[in-house]
Design an enzyme around this catalytic site. Structure first.
Site, short mmCIF file in Angstrom:
data_model
loop_
_atom_site.label_atom_id
_atom_site.label_comp_id
_atom_site.label_asym_id
_atom_site.label_seq_id
_atom_site.Cartn_x
_atom_site.Cartn_y
_atom_site.Cartn_z
N SER A 144 23.28 -59.25 -8.01
CA SER A 144 24.45 -58.67 -8.67
C SER A 144 25.42 -59.85 -9.36
CB SER A 144 25.27 -57.60 -7.76
OG SER A 144 26.69 -57.41 -8.15
N TYR A 156 29.35 -57.71 0.30
CA TYR A 156 28.46 -57.43 -0.87
C TYR A 156 28.29 -58.62 -1.30
CZ TYR A 156 26.46 -54.89 -4.50
OH TYR A 156 25.57 -54.43 -5.71
#
Lengths: 247, 79
Positions: A144, A156
């Site tokens: 990501s 994350y």
């Protein structure tokens, strides 16, 4: 150039969103596709030509059993797409919540389990099969743009940065067997989960900061997967597919 | 052991061919770690057009064992 046709591909989190687009694209190109997902209802909606397993990929033993049964059915696995993951946001220090300002450690660990440990589990078990069977396969990890650090996404971002580090490490270790490892770092893609996680104002802001002035489409991510599989000299790279947002 | 076998081992372990002797084990060769083991396997397979089984791969722990396995695969390894 490698052809996708007749390859055996495993896609995690392939019952919806990006994973579904990747699974469908691979089927269209002639691959045998196996989808692993937690959501039984969504799995049931997949066409019969896709092999489906409802499984928690953070469970090592279950993954081992599942991969054993996939290899026993298809003889090999050529392509692994580690797509499953959960976008998670929580401030590291939340001054709006004086009674508990700190990021929950339990939630941090749980998030790493989902977004990082599952990638390790899937890849180690499938890479072992590739080595034993001398399959010159490819492991594609979904990273990501948050891997570069994103405010409010400690867990994350950490997981995705680690996924990129594992990708590069495996590209060096497994390259001798002809096994490649590549990551894709999507920006904001027009999916149900993006639209669910972000409000309209935020999406407008993102579009305005993206040089191409729009969100990406799931097809753009499948096109990246196709490119990585077909170009067998791509190894250890992190492909940014974000419309130029991170430039 | 012929020069070809020595050359493959020397290349994998960053040594000179002349340093490769049949009495060497992985404990004698500093560079013989798990990563080089993978390199050794693929180099032997490619050079001698053979396929090593997992049991053979894990048992590769010396030059003598390497020679023995190559012989068992019908590879001419010299005297």
């Amino acid at each position: 150039m490698l052809e996708i046709k007749n390859k055996v591909a495993v896609v995690t989190g392939g019952a919806s969103g990006l994973g579904l687009a990747i699974a469908q694209g691979l089927v269209k190109e002639g691959a045998s596709v196996v989808v692993l997902d937690l959501d039984r209802n969504k799995l049931d909606l997949l066409p019969d030509e896709i092999e489906k397993y409802c499984i928690d990929i953070t469970n090592y033993e279950l993954v081992q059993q599942t991969v054993d049964s996939i290899v026993s059915k298809f003889s090999k696995i050529d392509i692994l797409v580690n797509n499953a993951g959960v976008i998670y946001s929580e401030s590291f220090i939340n001054i709006m919540n004086p009674s508990c300002m700190k990021h929950s450690y339990d939630r941090f660990k749980k998030n790493l389990d989902i977004n990082l440990n599952s990638v390790f589990i899937m890849s180690s078990i499938i890479a072992e099969k590739m080595v034993i069977n001398r399959t010159q396969g490819v492991i594609i990890n979904m990273s990501s743009i948050s891997a570069q650090g994103n405010a409010g996404q400690t867990a994350y971002s950490a997981a995705k940065a680690a996924v990129e580090a594992m990708t590069k490490t495996w590209s060096k270790e497994l390259g001798v067997f002809g096994i490649r490892s590549v990551a894709i770092a999507p920006g904001f893609i027009n999916t149900e989960s993006t639209n669910h996680a972000l409000n309209e104002k935020t999406i407008k802001h993102i579009k305005s900061n993206t040089p191409l002035k729009r969100l990406g489409e799931t097809l753009n991510i499948f096109q990246s997967v196709k490119y990585i599989v077909e170009n067998d000299f791509v190894n250890g790279a992190v492909l940014q597919v974000d419309g130029g947002l991170t430039i | 052991m012929n020069d070809k076998v020595k050359e493959v081992l020397a290349e994998v372990f960053d040594m000179k061919s002349s340093e490769i002797t049949v009495g060497l084990t992985k404990d004698d060769i500093d560079t013989w770690d798990s990563l080089r083991q993978m390199d050794l396997v693929t180099s032997l397979e490619k050079e001698f057009d053979i396929r090593l089984e997992m049991m053979e791969i894990v048992s590769l722990d010396s030059v003598a064992k390497t020679v023995e396995i190559l012989k068992s695969k019908g590879v001419d390894v010299g005297d």
